[in-house]
Design an enzyme around this catalytic site. Structure first.
Site, mmCIF file in Angstrom:
data_model
loop_
_atom_site.group_PDB
_atom_site.id
_atom_site.type_symbol
_atom_site.label_atom_id
_atom_site.label_comp_id
_atom_site.label_asym_id
_atom_site.label_seq_id
_atom_site.Cartn_x
_atom_site.Cartn_y
_atom_site.Cartn_z
ATOM 1 N N CYS A 60 68.518 33.622 35.324
ATOM 2 C CA CYS A 60 68.272 32.400 34.564
ATOM 3 C C CYS A 60 67.640 32.780 33.228
ATOM 4 C CB CYS A 60 67.346 31.480 35.354
ATOM 5 S SG CYS A 60 66.904 29.973 34.465
ATOM 6 N N CYS A 63 63.758 31.228 33.326
ATOM 7 C CA CYS A 63 62.709 31.742 34.211
ATOM 8 C C CYS A 63 62.979 33.131 34.789
ATOM 9 C CB CYS A 63 62.436 30.760 35.343
ATOM 10 S SG CYS A 63 63.706 30.686 36.618
ATOM 11 N N CYS A 109 69.165 25.892 38.354
ATOM 12 C CA CYS A 109 68.252 26.921 38.845
ATOM 13 C C CYS A 109 67.236 26.248 39.766
ATOM 14 C CB CYS A 109 67.533 27.595 37.675
ATOM 15 S SG CYS A 109 66.270 28.795 38.180
ATOM 16 N N CYS A 112 63.347 26.582 37.983
ATOM 17 C CA CYS A 112 62.985 25.901 36.733
ATOM 18 C C CYS A 112 63.792 24.630 36.494
ATOM 19 C CB CYS A 112 63.110 26.841 35.552
ATOM 20 S SG CYS A 112 64.817 27.243 35.093
ATOM 21 N N CYS A 132 81.282 27.820 37.667
ATOM 22 C CA CYS A 132 81.670 27.858 36.255
ATOM 23 C C CYS A 132 80.399 27.628 35.429
ATOM 24 C CB CYS A 132 82.706 26.755 36.023
ATOM 25 S SG CYS A 132 83.505 26.799 34.439
#
Length: 158
Positions: A60, A63, A109, A112, A132
């Protein structure tokens, strides 16, 4: 004292405090912020990670939580990086996304709550899934390199 929630692979999934999320967001470009926070979508065939063929881990961008491994990336022809399965199923959250007549599944995510992209049931074996994703929501860490410090602790600035 706040308890720490860990994934099966040992990563801290405790939600980020708003002030930590905002501090981490200071490193984002306007496009990255738009994609992660406003559920934006980058233009197809323009993402920096679309043609990446290196071995490593996609984390991510906000984070640092590991999200996808390079071995699950495939060429979907859609214009966005596509994967068949996440690094750890607990690291992502799926949310029903309805825009007018279109119903799809948004991927975020887990730690976060940043918008990553969408998952579709038209991928190759073994999962039949196509995650995707927006390059703007991901950071690539080559194999052998350490993951961002923020990957293990939510209060780290990475």
């Amino acid at each position: 004292m706040t308890s720490v929630t860990r994934s099966a692979t040992g990563y801290d999934l405790s939600p980020l405090a708003p002030e930590v999320r905002e501090r981490l967001a200071q490193k984002l470009t306007p496009e990255e912020r738009h994609v992660l926070f406003d559920h934006g979508t980058e233009a197809p065939f323009c993402g920096t990670l679309l043609n990446n063929k290196q071995e490593g881990t996609y984390v991510c961008r906000l984070c640092g939580l590991p999200l996808f491994k390079s071995g699950t990336k495939f060429e979907s022809g859609t214009g966005w990086p596509s994967f068949t399965e996440p690094f750890d199923r607990e690291h992502i959250r799926e949310v029903r996304d309805t825009i007018q007549w279109l119903v799809r599944t948004e991927v975020r995510c887990q730690r976060c709550d940043g918008h990553l992209g969408h998952v579709f049931p038209d991928g190759p074996p073994p999962t039949g899934l196509r995650y995707c994703l927006n390059s703007a929501s991901l950071e690539f860490v080559p194999a052998g390199q350490p993951l961002p410090a923020s990957a293990s602790t939510p209060d780290s600035t990475g």
